[in-house]
Design a protein around this motif. Structure first.
Motif, PDB file in Angstrom:
ATOM      1  N   ASP A  68      -4.650  -1.958  13.648  1.00  0.00           N
ATOM      2  CA  ASP A  68      -4.192  -3.342  13.489  1.00  0.00           C
ATOM      3  C   ASP A  68      -4.766  -4.245  14.573  1.00  0.00           C
ATOM      4  O   ASP A  68      -5.212  -5.367  14.296  1.00  0.00           O
ATOM      5  N   SER A  71      -8.515  -4.756  14.152  1.00  0.00           N
ATOM      6  CA  SER A  71      -8.732  -5.662  13.027  1.00  0.00           C
ATOM      7  C   SER A  71      -8.526  -7.118  13.437  1.00  0.00           C
ATOM      8  O   SER A  71      -9.331  -7.993  13.106  1.00  0.00           O
ATOM      9  N   GLU A  75     -11.730  -9.683  13.468  1.00  0.00           N
ATOM     10  CA  GLU A  75     -11.695 -10.856  12.591  1.00  0.00           C
ATOM     11  C   GLU A  75     -11.985 -12.136  13.359  1.00  0.00           C
ATOM     12  O   GLU A  75     -12.496 -13.108  12.792  1.00  0.00           O
ATOM     13  N   THR A  99     -14.052  -1.307   9.825  1.00  0.00           N
ATOM     14  CA  THR A  99     -13.546  -2.660  10.078  1.00  0.00           C
ATOM     15  C   THR A  99     -14.409  -3.370  11.105  1.00  0.00           C
ATOM     16  O   THR A  99     -14.813  -4.526  10.913  1.00  0.00           O
TER      17      THR A  99
END
Length: 329
Positions: A68, A71, A75, A99
């Motif tokens: 998490d 990510s 991003e 990712t």
């Protein structure tokens, strides 16, 4: 920095000594731990990443949070250095790498063992030919945090981990063996749980095969080395022309001659955390690849961890290619 628990203090101390790094903020779900760092503090990683103008993030949390957090950072286009274990299981580790690659975020796994100066010095000796053509090696890892009714007091969550000794500790030696002797082709592992107060294994022995080199790694947490110093390891590296050994004092011996000693005065285990983080910064500045870049670490170090647990379950040697093949499907 995300995560202000036990080991994060070594990260924080190293960052503070770097002249080309400015620590802007830290985050921990327990805000009081973040406040103790003396910089802007957050209890929400998302809020910190949205508020601060950052170049990179250092993730020092339990492995269950890594996907998490990576990510979130990827991003937002940030570079990432993330503590080992990289993930709680193989599937999650693969998702982490994919990712980071999807968002073209540079990701390094922070595994400090190969940066311990006695292993850097041994690597130079082996590469120089001081022991001749390498034949084999052995690592003995010992400390006594696993004894008693409340084992692993500094990191009590160890008691609840399904995978303990190999995943949390001997992964260091796996990665260091790869650094010293090249890629690992197969592993045979046996392990047991001796303490009734934990879930995972607390004693494990691994036999590893490289190209032309055989080695073993033996670790448990019930008995410290008789002479303890900078290291919790003892190691021996043998070749056709001789042998060298690393002591728990962080010294290198050839026969009865001490040929190298650690002169570091700061930081964790020969200032290896500083060395790993300085490498991360150098690679960000120069564009060079990380020594433990996420995909390579997944395919060549974490795959050996996964193979070791497979070997324990199957009671046979497991080829690393068997594990990596699943990633490429």
């Amino acid at each position: 920095m995300i995560g202000c628990g036990f080991f994060s203090q070594h990260h924080l101390e190293a960052w503070r000594r770097m002249p080309n790094v400015e620590m802007l903020a830290v985050c921990d779900r327990h805000l009081e731990r973040a406040l103790a760092a003396g910089v802007r503090a957050y209890s929400s990683a998302e809020e910190m990443l949205d508020t601060e103008e950052l170049d990179f993030v250092d993730i020092v949390t339990r492995s269950t949070a890594h996907l998490d957090l990576i990510s979130m950072a990827a991003e937002r286009g940030l570079a990432i250095v993330c503590q080992k274990p990289m993930a709680p299981d193989w599937e999650t580790a693969c998702r982490i790498v994919k990712t980071a690659e999807t968002y073209r975020s540079r990701l390094m796994i922070h595994d400090n063992w190969r940066w311990q100066p006695w292993y850097r010095a041994a690597h130079a000796m082996i590469a120089r030919g001081d022991i001749g053509t390498p034949l084999g090696y052995g690592f003995r890892c010992r400390w006594n945090d696993g004894v008693g009714e409340e084992p692993y007091r500094r990191q009590s969550y160890f008691r609840r981990l399904q995978r303990l000794m190999v995943d949390e500790v001997l992964v260091h030696h796996i990665d260091t063996a790869r650094f010293l002797f090249g890629d690992i082709a197969s592993v045979y592992a046996e392990a047991e749980r001796r303490s009734p107060y934990i879930v995972g294994e607390d004693h494990a022995i691994l036999t590893l095969r490289h190209d032309g080199v055989l080695g073993w790694i033996d670790g448990h947490s019930f008995l410290a080395h008789e002479s303890t110093g900078s290291s919790i390891d003892e190691a021996r590296f043998e070749g056709e022309g001789g042998a060298i050994r690393v002591t728990a004092m962080g010294e290198i011996w050839s026969g009865d001659q001490k040929i190298w000693k650690d002169d570091s005065v700061h930081g964790y285990r020969g200032d290896s955390v500083y060395a790993a983080q300085a490498h991360f910064i150098e690679c960000l500045e120069t564009g060079r690849p990380f020594a433990s870049e996420a995909r390579e670490y997944l395919e060549k170090t974490y795959s050996v961890v996964e193979a070791a647990y497979g070997s324990m379950a199957l009671h046979r040697s497991v080829e690393i290619g068997e594990i990596v093949a699943e990633l490429k499907r």
